[in-house]
Design a protein around this motif. Structure first.
Motif, short mmCIF file in Angstrom:
data_model
loop_
_atom_site.label_atom_id
_atom_site.label_comp_id
_atom_site.label_asym_id
_atom_site.label_seq_id
_atom_site.Cartn_x
_atom_site.Cartn_y
_atom_site.Cartn_z
N MET A 174 -2.05 -35.42 35.84
CA MET A 174 -2.82 -36.07 34.78
C MET A 174 -2.84 -37.58 34.97
O MET A 174 -3.88 -38.23 34.77
N LEU A 175 -1.69 -38.16 35.35
CA LEU A 175 -1.62 -39.61 35.61
C LEU A 175 -2.49 -39.98 36.80
O LEU A 175 -3.23 -40.97 36.75
N ALA A 176 -2.41 -39.21 37.87
CA ALA A 176 -3.21 -39.49 39.07
C ALA A 176 -4.70 -39.44 38.74
O ALA A 176 -5.47 -40.30 39.18
N GLU A 177 -5.10 -38.46 37.96
CA GLU A 177 -6.52 -38.36 37.58
C GLU A 177 -6.93 -39.51 36.69
O GLU A 177 -7.98 -40.11 36.89
N ARG A 178 -6.07 -39.86 35.72
CA ARG A 178 -6.37 -40.99 34.83
C ARG A 178 -6.53 -42.27 35.63
O ARG A 178 -7.43 -43.07 35.38
N ASP A 179 -5.62 -42.48 36.60
CA ASP A 179 -5.60 -43.71 37.38
C ASP A 179 -6.53 -43.66 38.59
O ASP A 179 -6.59 -44.62 39.36
N GLN A 180 -7.20 -42.54 38.77
CA GLN A 180 -8.09 -42.31 39.91
C GLN A 180 -7.35 -42.50 41.25
O GLN A 180 -7.83 -43.18 42.16
N LEU A 209 6.00 -40.15 41.05
CA LEU A 209 5.48 -41.38 40.44
C LEU A 209 5.31 -42.47 41.50
O LEU A 209 4.30 -43.17 41.52
N MET A 210 6.29 -42.61 42.38
CA MET A 210 6.20 -43.58 43.46
C MET A 210 4.99 -43.27 44.35
O MET A 210 4.25 -44.17 44.73
N HIS A 211 4.78 -41.99 44.64
CA HIS A 211 3.66 -41.61 45.50
C HIS A 211 2.32 -42.01 44.91
O HIS A 211 1.37 -42.28 45.64
N ILE A 212 2.23 -42.04 43.58
CA ILE A 212 0.94 -42.40 42.97
C ILE A 212 0.91 -43.85 42.49
O ILE A 212 0.04 -44.23 41.72
N GLY A 213 1.86 -44.65 42.97
CA GLY A 213 1.77 -46.09 42.78
C GLY A 213 2.54 -46.70 41.63
O GLY A 213 2.29 -47.84 41.25
N TYR A 214 3.51 -45.99 41.08
CA TYR A 214 4.30 -46.52 39.96
C TYR A 214 5.58 -47.18 40.46
O TYR A 214 6.06 -46.88 41.55
N THR A 215 6.11 -48.07 39.64
CA THR A 215 7.41 -48.68 39.90
C THR A 215 8.41 -47.93 39.04
O THR A 215 8.39 -48.04 37.81
N ASP A 216 9.24 -47.14 39.69
CA ASP A 216 10.15 -46.31 38.93
C ASP A 216 11.50 -46.23 39.62
O ASP A 216 11.62 -46.49 40.82
#
Length: 180
Positions: free
Chosen positions: A160-166, A55-62
């Motif tokens: 799926m999150l990475a694709e949704r968030d481009q 999640l961190m790698h794809i830009g989330y705060t977790d």
């Protein structure tokens, strides 16, 4: 039969039973403008940490519950709990508290009727064998099959999150540790 083929057959059996729509249902709870807290015990805890890293790698705060740098939870945050049996006392108790505070609860478990699943706003059933005997039976020890398949399930959810968030692989790589 070759042990690798046996294990791969078990993994395929479980993954064929993971409901893609349950993954889709979890997506709205995982947003970049929300803090996400993950929790699991033992090997499920390792899977939670792996998910938090992705999640961190794809830009989330977790954050991972139990780490020294994890802040307090607040209403509006998202809570992701992982327990094969759905009965792990500490995970259930902490999730009850998160629910009382007003967090949105995402649960990954093999047991739809477990106490943990009943606390969830959305549940992803990963029916791999657990140490308590729930899930698809396995030749592997304890909860290995659940651990393996929950890892694949969480990696699928991350994709799926990475694709949704481009979010591209290159963007994720830029968030990866780059120490030489």
């Amino acid at each position: 039969m070759n042990k690798i083929k046996t294990i791969m057959a078990e993994i395929n059996e479980v993954m064929n039973l993971v409901d893609h729509e349950q993954l889709v249902s979890a997506l709205p709870y995982l947003q970049k403008n929300k803090r996400i807290f993950v929790i699991g015990a033992g090997r499920s805890g390792f899977q939670a940490k792996g998910f938090a890293m992705r999640l961190m790698h794809i830009g989330y705060t977790d954050y991972v519950i139990g780490e020294t740098i994890t802040p307090s939870i607040q209403k509006g945050d998202t809570w992701v709990a992982i327990s094969g049996s759905g009965t792990t006392k500490g995970i259930v108790a902490d999730t009850e508290q998160a629910k009382k505070i007003g967090l949105q609860i995402v649960v990954l478990t093999s047991e739809i009727n477990s106490p943990l699943a009943k606390l969830a706003d959305t549940v992803i059933i990963v029916p791999g064998a657990t140490k308590t005997g729930s899930g698809i039976k396995s030749v592997q020890l304890l909860s290995s099959l659940f651990d393996q398949t929950v890892h694949i399930t969480l990696d699928t959810l991350t994709l799926m999150l990475a694709e949704r968030d481009q979010t591209s692989n290159e963007a994720a790589l830029n968030q990866h540790t780059n120490v030489e």
